[in-house]
Design a protein around this motif. Structure first.
Motif, PDB file in Angstrom:
ATOM      1  N   GLU A  85      -3.033   1.959  -4.010  1.00 14.73           N
ATOM      2  CA  GLU A  85      -2.921   3.305  -3.448  1.00 14.73           C
ATOM      3  C   GLU A  85      -3.891   3.452  -2.284  1.00 14.73           C
ATOM      4  N   ASP A  86      -3.415   4.048  -1.207  1.00 14.57           N
ATOM      5  CA  ASP A  86      -4.227   4.214   0.001  1.00 14.57           C
ATOM      6  C   ASP A  86      -3.920   5.576   0.603  1.00 14.57           C
ATOM      7  N   ASP A  87      -4.834   6.530   0.382  1.00 17.00           N
ATOM      8  CA  ASP A  87      -4.634   7.887   0.891  1.00 17.00           C
ATOM      9  C   ASP A  87      -5.157   8.073   2.312  1.00 17.00           C
ATOM     10  N   THR A  88      -5.715   7.006   2.888  1.00 14.76           N
ATOM     11  CA  THR A  88      -6.263   7.132   4.244  1.00 14.76           C
ATOM     12  C   THR A  88      -5.192   7.010   5.322  1.00 14.76           C
ATOM     13  N   GLU A  94      -1.509   8.172   6.611  1.00 19.12           N
ATOM     14  CA  GLU A  94      -0.358   9.053   6.501  1.00 19.12           C
ATOM     15  C   GLU A  94       0.922   8.255   6.739  1.00 19.12           C
ATOM     16  N   TRP A  95       1.996   8.669   6.055  1.00 13.08           N
ATOM     17  CA  TRP A  95       3.263   7.950   6.246  1.00 13.08           C
ATOM     18  C   TRP A  95       3.716   8.019   7.705  1.00 13.08           C
ATOM     19  N   ARG A 120       0.858  -1.191   0.000  1.00 13.97           N
ATOM     20  CA  ARG A 120       0.000   0.000   0.000  1.00 13.97           C
ATOM     21  C   ARG A 120       0.898   1.247   0.000  1.00 13.97           C
ATOM     22  N   TYR A 121       0.532   2.192  -0.857  1.00 10.80           N
ATOM     23  CA  TYR A 121       1.370   3.384  -1.031  1.00 10.80           C
ATOM     24  C   TYR A 121       0.500   4.620  -1.165  1.00 10.80           C
ATOM     25  N   ARG A 122       1.145   5.759  -1.088  1.00 13.65           N
ATOM     26  CA  ARG A 122       0.496   7.037  -1.337  1.00 13.65           C
ATOM     27  C   ARG A 122       1.529   8.017  -1.866  1.00 13.65           C
ATOM     28  N   LYS A 123       1.071   9.161  -2.303  1.00 11.57           N
ATOM     29  CA  LYS A 123       1.971  10.178  -2.840  1.00 11.57           C
ATOM     30  C   LYS A 123       2.909  10.675  -1.746  1.00 11.57           C
ATOM     31  N   LYS A 141       6.577   8.123  -4.435  1.00  4.83           N
ATOM     32  CA  LYS A 141       5.539   7.464  -3.642  1.00  4.83           C
ATOM     33  C   LYS A 141       6.179   6.841  -2.403  1.00  4.83           C
TER      34      LYS A 141
END
Length: 715
Positions: free
Chosen positions: A282-285, A287-288, A190-193, A204
């Motif tokens: 992709e998972d924007d929910t 935060e890193w 799972r990743y995000r920008k 990413k």
């Protein structure tokens, strides 16, 4: 003094509130690693471990998995060992690069890894590990591969680190256990920008690493080695080799029963194909900075119990605070009031000589009144009676003023132990502070142990100073001998015990065993760094500081100690007094034990709660020591030096007893070696804790005794 109590409690509550606000705050890493599309991502394999055993094994040491080929993946050849810190080595990590190909943004429906051929011992080994519930730990971007779970109400998803290497089930035909190896692994990244400039350049960041396992038989595969129907219900890959009945019949010619399992390697093998799938989602929910929260969500419901532990500790500590205030109040009145002190605070121990010839001024009996007695004798008797009552008040702790600072027996051992205890106090304080501020967190793998060892070693200068100054107070002058004792006594005993335990683990070929190079490094750390630091501290204490000054002089002849009540004797006093601090911390200890022994796939992270309970626990040790020391002195027992250490560390006995209860009621550990490791490491941990709290008790008693005897002047 009473008016200051509410203020102190208010400050303590405010401090606990502030600390609790940061109990979930942590720094998830020291730098953000971003990846662009089509960039290779390294996957590292670590070890296998189980909640039912204390023995861990390096993943590539298993005889039934694909060995590394040495080919480069993500810029690193497979099978290359990753540099580990001391904490990682001590916790049994053996991280190595793997042959798994992961490329950012590229899904792989099925990728063939290898077909590994294993023999009968290898199959037997796999069945043993599956039986004991071993799970494997892989790492991507410093995140451990996790098994995903959903809460009962399906509102939360949380992770448990690791994934099972296999499973077992009963055969409906034979009713016997069958063991299956998970030879197909599905990896979900799972990743995000990425935040900041890296995200603007297409970077990413990885915020989740999930692993799903499946067992698929070796048959029905295509030319690439992948299963033809990977998503359908497949028959599992059973870890079983049929026994060689011909060989067994020749082995047992006169037996009508042949064993089903043949442990002898007759050359028969089993081929296990390994495949894997990779999916990027992709998972924007997430935060890193909060990606580790998924490993903690299943522990949120326990916050109520944590607060219950804090309330329990505060209640006990408040009751003790009231008792301590009463003790100090009484002592203050005895020193500054009429109870045994003059107007100038001088302790009057000289008795008036009676005019009659009686030898006992204290128990003087009145003679019958005669005709020849003078009228003034009645007034004289009144004065003498008042004087006797005055002398009777001078009992207890005041009578031992000439022996209270007499050097204890085995003072040459007490001073080095207190020095080592100061090291432990410094180490524990530093670890709790760094953990509360998030510097020590699960992403810093092995950091807690590494930093702890570093703090302990570099606190050697503090240890040397306090040890020698105390040693000098006891009349010792051989500061070089004291330096060696301080630097080597306690650390040497710890190292020797760990080395002996390591021999047992070595025999099991477990990664829990410390490598020989690590043992040499620990010895070098102790002799080349800690010993010189202790030497510097001792030298400074010898040349630049004086021994501690005492307010009263020690008599040349020791005062006899009257018979003591049973509850003030060494063992009983330590056990009774030690139960109170244990009652303060035992609820929070349950969570620590669960993370260490019961649920190794979880992480203990609520260091805010732990810090509050620890502070209240130390405060309780201080108060218990004051009360116990006062009771002992009131019984004219001046041997408080060692007793204060035993009283302060008495709770370690109850904690070890709690470990035994936890082992038999909560754990399901099998095997002699695992049990030996559990009880040995529990004993070492309790010993360390006992020395730490014992040092706190000693310092408390020393300050208390100096304070109350410094308020009087004895003639």
């Amino acid at each position: 003094m009473r008016s200051g109590l509410p203020i102190r409690l208010c400050r303590l509550f405010t401090l606990s509130t502030l600390i609790s606000l940061i109990n979930a705050f942590y720094i998830p890493g020291f730098s953000i690693r971003s990846y662009v599309d089509d960039e290779p991502i390294p996957l590292q394999v670590n070890k296998v471990y189980s909640d039912r055993s204390q023995l861990q094994y390096a993943y590539y040491d298993l005889p039934f998995v694909c060995p590394p080929t040495g080919k480069k993946h993500a810029g690193y050849p497979s099978g290359k060992s990753i540099s580990l810190n001391l904490g990682e080595v001590l916790r049994g990590d053996r991280i190595m690069t793997s042959d798994y190909d992961l490329v950012m943004g590229q899904d792989q429906e099925c990728q063939y890894l290898c077909s590994h051929t294993t023999d009968r011992p290898g199959v037997k080994r796999a069945r043993q590990l599956i039986e004991e519930g071993y799970v494997a730990e892989w790492i991507v971007d410093n995140l451990p591969g996790a098994t995903s779970f959903v809460t009962v109400d399906r509102t939360h998803k949380y992770y448990a680190a690791g994934f099972k290497i296999g499973y077992k089930e009963f055969s409906p035909v034979t009713g016997k256990q069958k063991y299956y190896i998970n030879n197909h692994i599905t990896l979900v990244i799972r990743y995000r920008k990425a935040p900041g400039r890296a995200g603007n350049r297409g970077g990413k960041v990885i915020v989740g690493f999930e692993v799903y396992t499946k067992s698929i038989e070796a048959a029905h595969r295509d030319s690439t080695g992948c299963p033809q129907e990977i998503h359908s219900d497949n028959k599992g890959m059973e870890m079983y080799i049929a026994p060689n009945n011909t060989k067994l019949a020749s082995q047992y010619p006169s037996s009508s029963y042949l064993p089903e399992e043949d442990d002898v390697d007759d050359g028969t093998t089993l081929e296990i194909p390994y495949t894997y799938s990779v999916y990027f989602r992709e998972d924007d929910t997430i935060e890193w900075s909060r990606r580790w929260d998924m490993y903690f969500n299943n522990q949120e419901d326990s916050n109520v119990i944590h607060w219950l532990a804090i309330i329990n500790s505060l209640v006990i500590s408040s009751l003790l605070t009231v008792i301590v205030v009463m003790v100090i109040n009484r002592t203050y009145r005895q020193v500054h009031g009429r109870d045994g002190a003059g107007d100038d605070g001088k302790l009057l121990l000289k008795r008036r000589k009676p005019t009659s010839g009686t030898k006992s001024p204290r128990l003087r009996e009145k003679a019958p009144a005669g005709l020849l007695e003078q009228a003034g004798d009645a007034e004289h008797d009144e004065d003498l009676s008042s004087d006797e009552e005055y002398i009777e008040d001078i009992t207890g702790w005041k009578l031992v003023h000439g022996d209270i600072f007499r050097a204890p027996p085995y003072a040459g051992y007490l001073a080095p132990l207190i020095g080592s205890g100061m090291q432990l106090v410094f180490m524990a304080t530093g670890l709790l502070v760094l953990s509360c501020f998030g510097i020590l967190n699960p992403s810093f793998r092995g950091g807690f142990v590494s930093v702890g060892v570093g703090l302990f070693v570099f606190a050697g200068i503090i240890s040397g100073y306090f040890s020698f100054r105390l040693y000098k107070t006891f009349g010792g002058m051989n500061w070089r001998k004291n330096t060696l004792m301080t630097a080597l006594l306690f650390p040497g005993l710890l190292f020797t015990t760990i080395f002996i335990l390591n021999l047992f683990v070595w025999a099991q070929a477990s990664s829990t065993a410390l490598p020989f190079s690590t043992l040499v490094g620990l010895i070098a750390l102790m002799l080349l760094i800690q010993l010189p630091l202790v030497y510097v501290g001792s030298w400074y204490g010898f040349h630049q500081s004086q021994s501690y000054e005492h307010p009263t002089k020690t008599n040349s002849v020791a005062r006899p100690i009257p018979e003591q009540a049973w509850y003030t004797q060494n063992m009983y006093a330590a056990l009774i007094a030690g139960f109170v601090p244990f009652a303060v911390v035992f609820i929070e200890l349950l969570f620590v034990f669960r993370s260490l022994w019961q649920d190794k796939s979880g992480y203990y992270y609520v260091f805010g709660f732990l810090s509050i309970v620890s502070l209240v626990g130390i405060l309780t040790v201080v108060e218990v020591t004051i009360v116990a020391t006062y009771i002992m002195l009131c019984q004219e027992n001046y041997n408080w030096w060692w007793q204060s250490v035993f009283i302060g560390g008495g709770s370690s006995f109850w904690i070890f007893l709690y470990c035994i209860v936890f082992y038999y009621t909560k754990l399901n550990i099998h095997g002699f070696i695992s049990g030996l490791l559990f009880f040995s490491y529990s004993f070492l941990a309790c010993t360390v804790y006992g020395l730490l709290t014992g040092t706190v008790g000693f310092l408390t008693a020393y300050a208390f005794v100096r304070r109350i005897y410094g308020a009087i002047k004895a003639d």
